[in-house]
Design a protein around this motif. Structure first.
Motif, short mmCIF file in Angstrom:
data_model
loop_
_atom_site.label_atom_id
_atom_site.label_comp_id
_atom_site.label_asym_id
_atom_site.label_seq_id
_atom_site.Cartn_x
_atom_site.Cartn_y
_atom_site.Cartn_z
N PRO A 265 0.82 -1.22 0.00
CA PRO A 265 0.00 0.00 0.00
C PRO A 265 0.85 1.25 0.00
O PRO A 265 0.51 2.24 -0.66
N SER A 266 2.00 1.21 0.73
CA SER A 266 2.81 2.41 0.80
C SER A 266 3.38 2.73 -0.58
O SER A 266 3.50 3.91 -0.95
N ASN B 148 1.94 2.07 -3.44
CA ASN B 148 0.86 2.65 -4.23
C ASN B 148 0.64 4.10 -3.85
O ASN B 148 0.49 4.96 -4.72
N ALA B 149 0.64 4.36 -2.54
CA ALA B 149 0.41 5.73 -2.10
C ALA B 149 1.50 6.63 -2.62
O ALA B 149 1.24 7.74 -3.11
N ILE C 157 1.04 7.32 -6.28
CA ILE C 157 -0.02 8.29 -6.53
C ILE C 157 0.44 9.69 -6.16
O ILE C 157 0.20 10.66 -6.88
N LYS C 158 1.16 9.78 -5.04
CA LYS C 158 1.63 11.08 -4.60
C LYS C 158 2.57 11.68 -5.65
O LYS C 158 2.42 12.85 -6.04
N TRP D 21 7.15 14.50 -3.09
CA TRP D 21 7.02 13.15 -3.66
C TRP D 21 8.34 12.41 -3.69
O TRP D 21 8.37 11.18 -3.66
N ASP E 246 9.31 10.01 -0.82
CA ASP E 246 8.38 8.88 -0.81
C ASP E 246 8.63 7.94 -1.97
O ASP E 246 8.31 6.75 -1.91
N ASP F 63 -0.95 17.87 3.90
CA ASP F 63 -2.04 16.98 4.26
C ASP F 63 -3.22 17.80 4.77
O ASP F 63 -4.37 17.56 4.42
#
Lengths: 204, 641, 485
Positions: free
Chosen positions: B158-159, B161-162, B165-166, B242, B245, B567
């Motif tokens: 999941p990280s 993917n996040a 996306i970011k 980004w 990440d 955020d």
């Protein structure tokens, strides 16, 4: 002239009154009787118009056959008319509204009656002057010449009505004993009657 | 050969992507690595021809779009700038390809990975060889796409993917500016061809036009808009979030995309558009400010991070800041020079850290490393080389490029130039510090890894080490080999017409006071010494220091609260808005009125109509009468009107 | 004008009438065991009548003192209704034998109904129109109730009869109004009168009379708001009768409707167009929506026919030649789709009993793939999916509507056809995607399977058929005869 006008209004008013009574009478038998009265008055109106054939047909067919048939049906069927009328009041307001609107509209229409100026020329199939020939004769001449097609078609309609009546009602009941006249009369005596010579005083 | 250089990676990507699964991992690796190597060899030849023989040329392939006044061709523009970029991209990419064979050996999706890598390389090459804005945008978006795909390569996480996306969304924000810039260019110049636009810029400079209701200077506005695109792609402050990440992606990806090539696309773009930027001094000032600030800010964060890849990522961010302020003061060749050297040593550092991670079985936290030197000597040596180069220790590549940048900033003699210079000096100190912090924590001292892990630590196989050696050569020698041509005496002949410089900052940079020249080197030495003190001599010191300046430390450690701020300002409101639009907007209004509503209404009507059919004769008769009366009334009213 | 010539002109009708009476006598003497023979003879009679229609005069001819007209339009409609009646009579033969409808009067009444319909489409006078309608209706009332031991059948017949009588009364009332104000009942005379008075507008009485006539005719085509009888009668009547109801009387009444509107009242187009517009719209909407909740497939077909009649009326509302051509084409297509669908419904038997629930079709594609395919073709066609026949029918009427600038009607019509597609396609979904129930009885019988096959081929390959056969041209020619006068 006065008498004619008087007769017209008499017949017309009576016919209307009788019509009202047909639908308002509590007793269905009375309704049918009022219906017969209405037919008679309609026949009277036809006579005033010089259409004595139609007047007679009306009396013979409608009064003599249809209305009497109605009478029999009403008397033979056990219909509770009071029950049938129960829903009547419920729908009366909206029914009355629709009826009143319709009547008002028809009044408007007849108020604006204008005879089509060309009507005289295109009027359908003029017949001979009524003074020269009888009603029946004149009708016959039209029906069997100009309107033969319609006359035959009407005949077919009646035929279908007859077939329909038979199809829907005729039942063959195999267990019912029927009278067969030809069999009855063609039976020889020997089959039916046995002649016994009974000596007097001996008993059987 | 020019064309082949660009399209060989695409060929490799297509074959590996579409047929890789059927033909096996080995085949996919071969079919992507071999064209890539060929491409790298070609690029050296191209660099020789174009850069040293001066054979600039444009190869027209085909007309792409021809609508009204807009005519866009697909053309490969080869001048020195492009040749250098093609060289850097293909060489680093080829090394990463080779490295990936070893690094990704255990991955179940090798063909997909190789295809993405090759596809990325193709897009990057399309970007750098672009002859017009649209083609550049094509490559620009293509690399963005591949970056997304590669960051999210381990799509089960999941990280990852996040992060993917970011990266994509933040890049899109920059791209929006870039697109506006392109639209503006077409609006102002009526063409998107570089040559046409560049020829027209001097005539347009100083004119103003109406943008968003304000009368603004055309060239400055366009340059700023385009720079927003560059900020997004090159992770400059504000749009940088980004990049750290993005380390969720496999390490070769980090090395290729997030260190050596893609992130430098912004720098390249500004340099490519130097004929425009030279006429927009305000925009250049902004660039200096943004670049210098990014360099400083990213370096501070780098001091505190524990994840080995994140440290390098922030270092990248910081180095990109260097490049930008070099561009901003007008030292375009210096920026490209640093771009090239940085590509080598940063790729080396990333791949080296990948080697460490590989050896440690996917351990990335430096707090659980240490003392690895005896176990992986080659990797450690190579990391040392990379760090030395990064810190700007004399004779290593980074020294030459970093020095010329700082000197140029100083030589610019503007307030913003000095701001950049002093921040740059501070950054040099911090860079040296965190680089050696990384080395010491990873390779020296006592190990903090648990015994079992430590026992299993092993040197990486040759297929991983070999590319590192090549890159190490670049990290060592590319500086003094290229300095004469890039920023030295032969600069003018080398660059030809590919870069426009109105003020010769570089020339002036050679005549700055000596202390300016040696200060960065001194700072690097101090940084290294400080790192030794804090992590080798007195290991307790950092903790005390962190406690002593706790608020500052926290602020820096939490990355200046950029993520939290974004955020709060953007992400949460967007989620609320999106959720609201989804639930009440889409769910209730659109679905409710639209498909669902119509369906429900249909059923409702159907039910009503069904009830109308009561079965009672008098209802039916009544309906007929009402119909008649209705029609008759309609007509009567119509008639009497 | 001599009688022999008139009789020659009316030879198909004459033949049907005499043949029907002959078969009646034959049946009376032979009894109910002759029903099968009488039925097939009836089919033959209709076949010969169709030949006589085709062999009849070309161009417009009137007979019987202008009461009767034969033209291309009438001939086209007669062929259609004879075809429809013959096919549904064939469907009835095995059904009647099986389901206990032994009466030999069944085919005889069908013949009389057909005779009435032929008289309707050839009517050139309000009175011949009325007599045609009555002959037809009376036969239909009896046919609806012919299963006299079944409550629903008699109820259907009775409802149909009472409401039909009411509509006849409305129709007659309208005729008297028109006669009273215009002075004639002949179509030609009326047309002449209205043509002359077209400038200063027709008398209000004529207009209201026309409204009443439209109401009476709308009852016959079961257009909203005179449609209420349709679902009950369709459901209650024996299935072959329902099939017959759905096809032949609709064709005849629609042809009559078109003729009455366009010939005698053609010059009052501006007045009646809005009424037709309204009932067309209402029929399409109500037919589509009401069908959604139906569970009985015969009721569903009733609503389907209501909405289909709405589509046909779009062509009439357009009031131009394209519109009439569209009407004729639509009726042709409607004939094949409906006969085919009802043939499929007749094949829905399980353990010797008819089932009429739509849900019973679940999984038909696995238990009887051929029938499922045929039914799917009919449903797709009714939903108007190209290239099946139903698409062309809708295409032509909507083209006419566009030509006449009736955009609202066209748009709403298309929307309702989307709603309609829902319940047609639901049947397809049931057959192909739901778990199968027990198979229906096999074999379905030669008559049914032949008709299902034939009609589904016509429906599926209609695009090719209109290329090979000059159907479009003949419909256009037939339509043109109405406008030639």
């Amino acid at each position: 002239m006065i008498i004619q006008a008087f007769a017209f209004y008499l017949f017309a008013l009576t016919a209307i009154a009788a019509g009202v009574m047909v639908i308002s009478a509590r007793n269905p038998v009375h309704s049918v009787l009022f219906l017969i009265l209405a037919f008679f008055n309609a026949a009277g109106l036809f006579i005033l118009l010089g259409a004595e054939f139609i007047a007679m047909i009306l009396v013979i067919v409608y009064v003599g056959a249809v209305a009497v048939l109605f009478l029999f049906v009403v008397m033979m069927l056990d219909i509770n008319f009071a029950e049938l009328r129960e829903g009547f009041l419920q729908y009366l307001p909206i029914g009355a509204l629709v009826g009143i609107i319709l009547v008002a509209e028809l009044m408007l229409i007849f108020g604006s009656w204008v005879i089509n100026p060309e009507a005289a020329q295109i009027i359908a199939a003029p017949s001979a002057a009524p003074a020269e020939i009888t009603n029946t004769h004149a009708l016959g001449r039209l029906i069997y010449t100009e309107y033969i097609y319609l006359f035959q078609a009407a005949g077919l309609v009646l035929l279908v009505a007859m077939i329909g009546a038979i199809v829907l009602t005729l039942r063959k009941r195999p267990n019912v004993r029927r009278q067969r006249i030809s069999e009855q009369i063609s039976r020889p005596v020997e089959d039916v009657i046995e002649i016994k010579d009974v000596p007097t005083g001996s008993g059987i | 050969m020019f064309t082949a250089t660009i399209f060989l990676p695409l060929l490799g990507a297509i074959i590996a992507g579409f047929f890789g699964n059927r033909l096996g991992n080995r085949f996919a690796q071969l079919v992507s690595v071999l064209p890539m190597l060929a491409s790298a060899v070609f690029s050296c030849v191209i660099l020789f021809w174009v850069g040293f023989q001066g054979q600039s040329q444009t190869i027209h392939l085909f007309t792409w779009i021809d609508v009204g006044t807009l005519e866009i061709s697909w053309a490969l523009r080869f001048d020195t700038l492009t040749a250098v970029m093609v060289f850097v991209v293909t060489v680093v990419s080829a090394m990463v390809h080779v490295y990936s064979i070893g690094y990704m050996a255990q991955d179940p999706h090798i063909p997909r990975f190789m295809a993405y890598l090759s596809l990325f390389t193709f897009f990057m090459l399309a970007l750098v060889t672009a002859d017009n804005f649209v083609q550049m945008f094509f490559g620009w978006e293509g690399v963005g796409l591949c970056s997304y795909l590669l960051i999210g390569f381990w799509f089960q996480r999941p990280s990852a993917n996040a992060a993917a996306i970011k990266a994509f969304i933040v890049n899109r924000i920059g791209d929006f500016g870039f697109m506006l810039g392109i639209f503006g260019v077409f609006y102002a110049f009526g063409s998107l061809d570089f040559d046409t636009v560049f020829d027209a810029v001097p005539g347009v400079a100083g004119q103003s036009f109406n943008f968003l209701g304000m009368n603004v200077d055309i060239v400055t506005t366009l340059c700023l808009l385009l720079f927003i695109g560059a900020m997004g792609k090159s992770a400059q402050i504000g749009l940088h979030t980004w990049l750290p990440d993005a380390m969720e992606g496999p390490t070769p990806v980090s090395a290729l995309i997030h260190a050596a090539t893609m992130v430098t696309a912004g720098v390249f773009m500004v340099v490519r558009l130097s004929p425009m930027y030279e006429f927009a001094p305000i925009a250049l000032t902004v660039i200096v400010f943004v670049g210098a600030s990014t360099a400083f800010f990213a370096a501070t964060i780098g001091l505190t991070q524990w994840d080995i890849k994140r440290v390098i990522a922030y270092s990248t961010c910081s180095q990109l800041g260097y490049m930008f302020f070099a561009v901003g003061v007008g030292a375009y060749p210096a920026a490209i020079f640093h771009l090239m050297t940085h590509a080598f040593f940063k790729a080396l550092l990333f791949l080296g850290s990948g080697s460490v991670i590989h050896g440690m079985h996917d351990e990335q936290d430096m707090r659980r490393m240490g003392g690895l030197f005896p176990k992986m000597k080659v990797t450690a040596a190579l990391m040392w080389i990379g760090s030395l180069s990064l810190a700007g220790v004399p004779l290593f590549a980074g020294f030459y490029s970093k020095d010329i940048i700082l000197e140029s900033a100083f030589a610019a003699h503007t307030g913003m130039g000095l701001y950049a210079y002093w921040l740059g000096i501070a950054v040099a100190l911090m860079t040296a510090f965190y680089s050696w912090r990384l080395l010491f924590l990873t390779f020296h001292g006592k190990t903090r890894a648990d015994d079992q892990t430590f026992d299993e630590v092993h040197e990486s196989p040759p297929v991983i080490i070999a590319p590192l050696l090549v890159l190490a050569l670049g990290a060592i020698f590319s500086g003094w080999l290229a300095v004469e041509y890039f920023v030295g005496d032969q600069m003018k002949e080398f660059w030809g017409g590919s870069i426009l410089m109105l003020n010769n900052v570089i020339e002036e940079a050679h005549h700055v006071p000596d202390w300016v020249v040696w200060l960065p080197t001194g700072m690097a030495a101090i940084g290294i010494a400080a790192a030794w003190v804090m992590y080798m001599a007195m290991p307790g010191l950092p903790k005390q220091l962190a406690t002593a300046i706790r608020p500052v430390y926290r602020f820096v450690f939490r990355k200046w609260y950029f993520d939290e701020l974004y955020d709060m300002i953007f992400v949460r409101p967007s989620f609320y808005l999106g959720h609201g639009l989804w639930k009440s907007g889409d769910g209730d209004v659109i679905d409710g009125v639209g498909p669902d509503g119509i369906a429900a209404a249909t059923r409702n009507i159907a039910g009503r109509v069904g009830r109308m059919q009561s079965g009672y004769l008098y209802h039916y008769a009544f309906a007929m009468l009402i119909g008649i009366v209705g029609f008759a009334t309609w007509f009567l009213f119509g008639f009497f009107q | 004008m001599n009688l022999t010539a008139d009789l020659m002109i009316a030879s198909p009708e004459l033949f049907v009438a005499i043949a029907a009476m002959f078969l009646l006598i034959f049946g009376v003497f032979q009894g109910n065991q002759s029903t099968r023979l009488v039925s097939w003879l009836g089919v033959g009679v209709m076949f010969i009548a169709a030949i006589l229609v085709l062999a009849g005069p070309v161009g417009r001819v009137v007979a019987f003192n202008d009461l009767f007209v034969v033209d291309g339009f009438a001939n086209f409609a007669k062929i259609l209704l004879l075809l429809g009646a013959a096919l549904t009579l064939i469907l009835a033969v095995p059904f009647n034998a099986r389901e206990g409808i032994p009466q030999f009067e069944y085919p005889v009444l069908i013949l009389f109904a057909v005779l009435g319909m032929m008289m309707m489409v050839s009517a050139n006078d309000l009175i011949s129109l009325y007599l045609g309608i009555e002959l037809q209706s009376l036969s239909l009332y009896v046919l609806a109730a012919i299963r006299r031991d079944a409550v629903r059948s008699t109820e259907a017949g009775l409802k149909y009869f009472v409401l039909g009588a009411l509509s006849s009364g409305i129709l007659l009332y309208g005729m008297t109004l028109v006669y009273g104000f215009a002075g004639s009942t002949g179509f030609d005379d009326l047309a002449a009168v209205f043509a002359e008075s077209a400038g200063d507008g027709a008398p209000i009485g004529v207009i209201v009379g026309l409204v009443f006539i439209i109401a009476g005719l709308a009852f016959k085509v079961s257009a909203v708001p005179f449609h209420m009888w349709t679902p009950d009668v369709y459901e209650g009547a024996p299935t072959p009768i329902t099939a017959f109801f759905a096809v032949a009387p609709k064709i005849a009444a629609m042809a009559l409707f078109v003729r009455v509107m366009l010939e005698p009242f053609g010059d009052l187009f501006d007045q009646w167009q809005q009424v037709i517009w309204f009932i067309s719209l209402a029929s399409m909407i109500l037919g589509s929506f009401a069908a959604i909740n139906q569970t009985n497939i015969k009721r569903l077909m009733a609503y389907s026919s209501i909405s289909n009649m709405g589509f046909v009326l779009v062509g009439l509302a357009a009031g131009n030649e394209t519109g009439v051509q569209g009407v004729l084409l639509y009726l042709t297509i409607y004939l094949f789709m409906n006969v085919g669908t009802f043939a499929c419904i007749l094949a829905m038997r399980r353990q010797g009993r008819m089932v009429e629930d739509i849900d019973q079709l679940a999984g038909l594609s696995r238990t009887n793939p051929k029938m499922a395919l045929a039914l799917a073709i009919f449903m797709f066609s009714m939903a108007g999916i190209p290239p099946l026949a139903g698409f062309f029918g809708k295409l032509y009427v909507f083209l006419a509507a566009i030509e006449a600038e009736l955009y609202t009607l066209a748009v709403i019509g298309l929307l309702t056809s989307v709603v309609g597609a829902f319940y047609y396609l639901r049947i397809v979904k049931l057959m192909y995607f739901d778990d199968p129930l027990d198979a229906f009885d096999q074999p379905v019988g030669r008559e049914i399977s032949t008709i299902v096959f034939g009609t589904s081929v016509v429906t599926a390959l209609f695009a090719i058929i209109i290329l090979v056969f000059p159907l479009l041209d003949s419909a256009a020619n037939a339509a043109a005869t109405l406008f030639a006068v």
